[in-house]
Scaffold this motif. Sequence first.
Motif, short mmCIF file in Angstrom:
data_model
loop_
_atom_site.label_atom_id
_atom_site.label_comp_id
_atom_site.label_asym_id
_atom_site.label_seq_id
_atom_site.Cartn_x
_atom_site.Cartn_y
_atom_site.Cartn_z
N ASP A 183 41.58 36.09 39.13
CA ASP A 183 41.18 34.73 39.30
C ASP A 183 40.08 34.34 40.32
O ASP A 183 38.96 33.78 40.25
CB ASP A 183 42.18 33.66 39.43
CG ASP A 183 42.85 33.96 40.76
OD1 ASP A 183 42.79 35.03 41.26
OD2 ASP A 183 43.90 32.92 40.82
N LEU A 184 40.25 35.28 41.42
CA LEU A 184 39.40 34.90 42.71
C LEU A 184 39.37 36.57 43.36
O LEU A 184 40.15 37.05 43.39
CB LEU A 184 39.96 33.85 43.41
CG LEU A 184 39.26 33.58 44.86
CD1 LEU A 184 37.87 32.76 44.42
CD2 LEU A 184 40.30 32.66 45.59
N VAL A 185 37.97 36.57 44.07
CA VAL A 185 37.63 37.57 44.83
C VAL A 185 37.14 36.92 46.18
O VAL A 185 36.21 36.11 45.99
CB VAL A 185 36.46 38.56 44.29
CG1 VAL A 185 35.40 38.20 43.97
CG2 VAL A 185 36.89 40.02 45.08
N THR A 186 37.56 37.55 47.22
CA THR A 186 36.83 36.83 48.49
C THR A 186 36.93 38.36 49.42
O THR A 186 35.63 38.87 49.24
CB THR A 186 37.74 36.27 49.29
OG1 THR A 186 39.14 36.72 49.54
CG2 THR A 186 38.01 34.79 48.80
N THR A 187 37.78 39.19 49.80
CA THR A 187 37.30 40.28 50.57
C THR A 187 37.36 41.41 49.87
O THR A 187 36.86 42.61 50.21
CB THR A 187 38.29 40.65 51.72
OG1 THR A 187 39.75 40.79 51.05
CG2 THR A 187 38.45 39.39 52.80
N GLY A 238 28.71 32.33 48.73
CA GLY A 238 28.03 33.35 49.53
C GLY A 238 28.07 34.50 48.92
O GLY A 238 27.15 35.66 49.34
N ALA A 239 28.80 34.88 48.14
CA ALA A 239 28.84 36.35 47.48
C ALA A 239 27.81 36.29 46.10
O ALA A 239 27.55 37.51 45.51
CB ALA A 239 30.08 36.70 46.64
N VAL A 290 32.00 44.21 41.08
CA VAL A 290 32.54 42.82 40.45
C VAL A 290 31.61 41.97 40.03
O VAL A 290 30.60 41.74 40.67
CB VAL A 290 33.40 42.46 41.75
CG1 VAL A 290 34.17 41.12 41.47
CG2 VAL A 290 34.13 43.57 42.57
N TRP A 291 32.17 41.25 38.90
CA TRP A 291 31.41 40.13 38.22
C TRP A 291 32.13 38.88 38.46
O TRP A 291 33.25 38.76 37.94
CB TRP A 291 30.77 40.64 36.85
CG TRP A 291 29.58 41.54 36.95
CD1 TRP A 291 29.50 42.51 37.34
CD2 TRP A 291 28.01 40.97 36.47
NE1 TRP A 291 28.15 43.17 37.07
CE2 TRP A 291 27.34 42.06 36.57
CE3 TRP A 291 27.57 39.71 35.95
CZ2 TRP A 291 25.93 42.03 36.37
CZ3 TRP A 291 26.23 39.83 35.82
CH2 TRP A 291 25.73 40.97 36.15
N VAL A 341 28.90 40.05 42.04
CA VAL A 341 29.21 39.56 43.57
C VAL A 341 29.64 40.90 44.46
O VAL A 341 29.94 41.74 43.88
CB VAL A 341 30.37 38.55 43.70
CG1 VAL A 341 29.65 37.19 42.94
CG2 VAL A 341 31.67 39.18 42.87
N ARG A 342 29.48 40.74 45.57
CA ARG A 342 29.96 41.86 46.67
C ARG A 342 30.41 41.37 47.86
O ARG A 342 29.56 40.66 48.66
CB ARG A 342 28.75 42.82 46.81
CG ARG A 342 29.19 43.84 47.69
CD ARG A 342 27.73 44.84 47.73
NE ARG A 342 26.81 44.34 48.52
CZ ARG A 342 25.56 44.47 48.30
NH1 ARG A 342 25.06 45.64 47.44
NH2 ARG A 342 24.61 43.98 48.87
#
Length: 243
Positions: free
Chosen positions: A193-197, A226-227, A57-58, A45-46
């Motif tokens: 746990d989570l990635v956004t920005t 969306g990532a 990032v995965w 994801v990116r």
Amino acid sequence: MQGVWRELAALVLPVDCAGCGRPRTELCAECRRVLARDGRGARRVRPWPSPVGLPRVWAGAPYADEVRAVLLAHKERGALRLAGPLGGVLAGAVRGLRAGDGPQLLVPVPSARRSVAGRGHDPVRRIALAAAGELRRAGTEVRVLAALRQRRVVADQAGLSARQRLANVAGALEVPGGAGRLLAGRSAVLVDDLVTTGATLAEAARAVAASGGRVGGAAVVAAPRGAFAVEGEPMEPISRGSR
């Protein structure tokens, strides 16, 4: 003690499935299957725009539906036994990353001290430990090293723009001397746990590098839909969230 009381209460009080709300079970068989299936579909994801210093990032699953509900139940409502299934999803992301040969070193992104005190547990560290157990059972040599700590208070990230989040977490993390010696010259996988920005993961990568460690990538339980994209194709931008 709060965590202990929550675990005892879960043994004697009726609960609903954290994923779908089915009564009298903390996580029903169908939601367990959904999490296990998602954990096998880890993808790179990116966030866009990606902050400077963000490693590869995965993510194990999209942040939606049952996965989102289970993450929130574990993190905010103290459903501690959900760390096991979530750890399985995170383990899938670690496998997808393939950060190099040899033993894996998982470094969890720390929660704020006030959040840990309020929740009675550190959710990311607990999930990381569950993921390490899953990976060891599959034959991977892995260790969790809680090397990062917050050096100053940061504001709640919810509602902040990507630029504001970067400023909010800039210089907020550090690796104390003892942990730095354990990291020196070694490759680490950051876990969250989570990635956004991506702001928090970029700051964590900076802190690990400043201590002499090397970041082989990052693995998270979930990221917004969306990532996600087919490997090699453009990824849609994601811009909201707390990480």
